[in-house]
Design an enzyme around this catalytic site. Sequence first.
Site, PDB file in Angstrom:
ATOM      1  N   HIS A 248       0.862  -1.131  -0.006  1.00 56.57           N
ATOM      2  CA  HIS A 248       0.084  -0.028  -0.056  1.00 56.57           C
ATOM      3  C   HIS A 248       0.916   1.341  -0.020  1.00 56.57           C
ATOM      4  O   HIS A 248       0.683   2.234   0.616  1.00 56.57           O
ATOM      5  CB  HIS A 248      -0.916  -0.032   1.329  1.00 56.57           C
TER       6      HIS A 248
ATOM      7  N   ASN B 288     -10.243  -3.265   1.605  1.00 61.81           N
ATOM      8  CA  ASN B 288      -9.721  -3.206   0.264  1.00 61.81           C
ATOM      9  C   ASN B 288     -10.769  -2.863  -0.547  1.00 61.81           C
ATOM     10  O   ASN B 288     -12.056  -2.731  -0.168  1.00 61.81           O
ATOM     11  CB  ASN B 288      -8.941  -4.290  -0.211  1.00 61.81           C
TER      12      ASN B 288
END
EC number: 1.11.1.6
Length: 492
Positions: free
Chosen positions: A65, A138
């Site tokens: 990320h 997510n």
Amino acid sequence: MDPYKYRPSSANNSPFWTTNSGAPVWNNNSSMTVGTRGPILLEDYHLVEKLANFDRERIPERVVHARGASAKGFFEVTHDITHLTCADFLRAPGVQTPVIVRFSTVIHERGSPETLRDPRGFAVKFYTREGNFDLVGNNFPVFFVRDGMKFPDMVHALKPNPKSHIQENWRILDFFSHHPESLHMFSFLFDDLGVPQDYRHMEGSGVNTYMLINKAGKAHYVKFHWKPTCGVKCLLEEEAIKVGGANHSHATKDLYDSIAAGNYPEWKLFIQIIDPDHEDRFDFDPLDVTKTWPEDILPLQPVGRLVLNKNIDNFFAENEQLAFWPAIVVPGVYCSDDKLLQTRIFSYSDAQRHRLGPNYLQLPVNAPKCAHHNNHHEGFMNFMHRDEEVNYFPSRFDPCRHAEQYPIPPCVLTGKRDKCIIEKENNFKQPGERYRSWAPDRQERFICRWVDALSDPRVTHEIRSIWFSYWSQADKTLGQKIASRLNVRPTM
């Protein structure tokens, strides 16, 4: 203690240039030398400070990320769910809670294009009256593996080759050929949803199973889902190449420009609920992160809305230093025994301490907005000014006491120490159902992406055969179609 009260003041409130220590700088253009053309003097403190600060501007990027964009706004309750949870920020319709949200790509580096086929992160930090709540998810409702023991190896396989620093399909397909549980995640990643058009047109999911607890102590398993009010839009291959070629930060720019123009993105929050007493009624384990909960059996229940109406003031301070931790919950919300969630509880905070330091929760973007009190003292980069004399508990000199007890799940656990897999794996049913739900043209694009991945010259016949077998078990025609495109006869 107010974490903002003793923040270093901004350098911008001085009418003239200064050093970090506040001394005036009369020349920020030239180094101090011996004469016009002589050597630079080490005593030029301003030069040394300027270079030393520059040399340390970059901090370790997130191991996953790394590429992301943040925005601020609020969450508003629209539906009463107090029968399910005693969480204060969900206490009644109309209640608003400030939030900050970070969207991200997962695998690639900080400066990578936002048009690559990759899951997207959707992490929300709620600044509630009872402390922060981090819902770290997510855009897909499932994940590649169900046990965090596999997570480091999974990331290594998805990351570039350590020898060449090139992401290669043979490494990915080799690793996941050992993990048929990944099929459901690949049915999302290799679908059209694999490249969102931008962050505004993207769904979000808490992914893991959490628990909600009401005032009476009754607990339910819960899944969280974010649905964008502007709909879901994705980029096909040619569109992604065109958009990414023109601007590798297109999603970040779209988010920033939309908010600046007053076109505030909004998502509706829905939940799904399972009574733990009923978990054996399903052909899947509710704690299995590779499974979705069927909406026809477990319908989506509306909870509230998320509105992002303010851009961040500084990218480094409110995006790079923004840190999430799935263990940060509030009374009324609890972590389940989901194996992946349990490992995330340790790993996230450990990674943040490595990346930002042990006092990362004191950073303004991570600190709670409510009053807080504990005896966590000192350490690297501690900038809270504290003047109390009692730094232990309990004490008759410190009136601070325990908070009122709140309900936690009343579960009783029995069993032997073991390393084992769950009983209900059922790896092929849901990806097959998902594939069959698509229109023929969408199925064709999915097949083409798999043919392309399996065409990597370093993918062996054995690995191809395993994937043909997996997709045939999900849907017999799917495995056959992929194999026929590669001129290979499937073994089943």
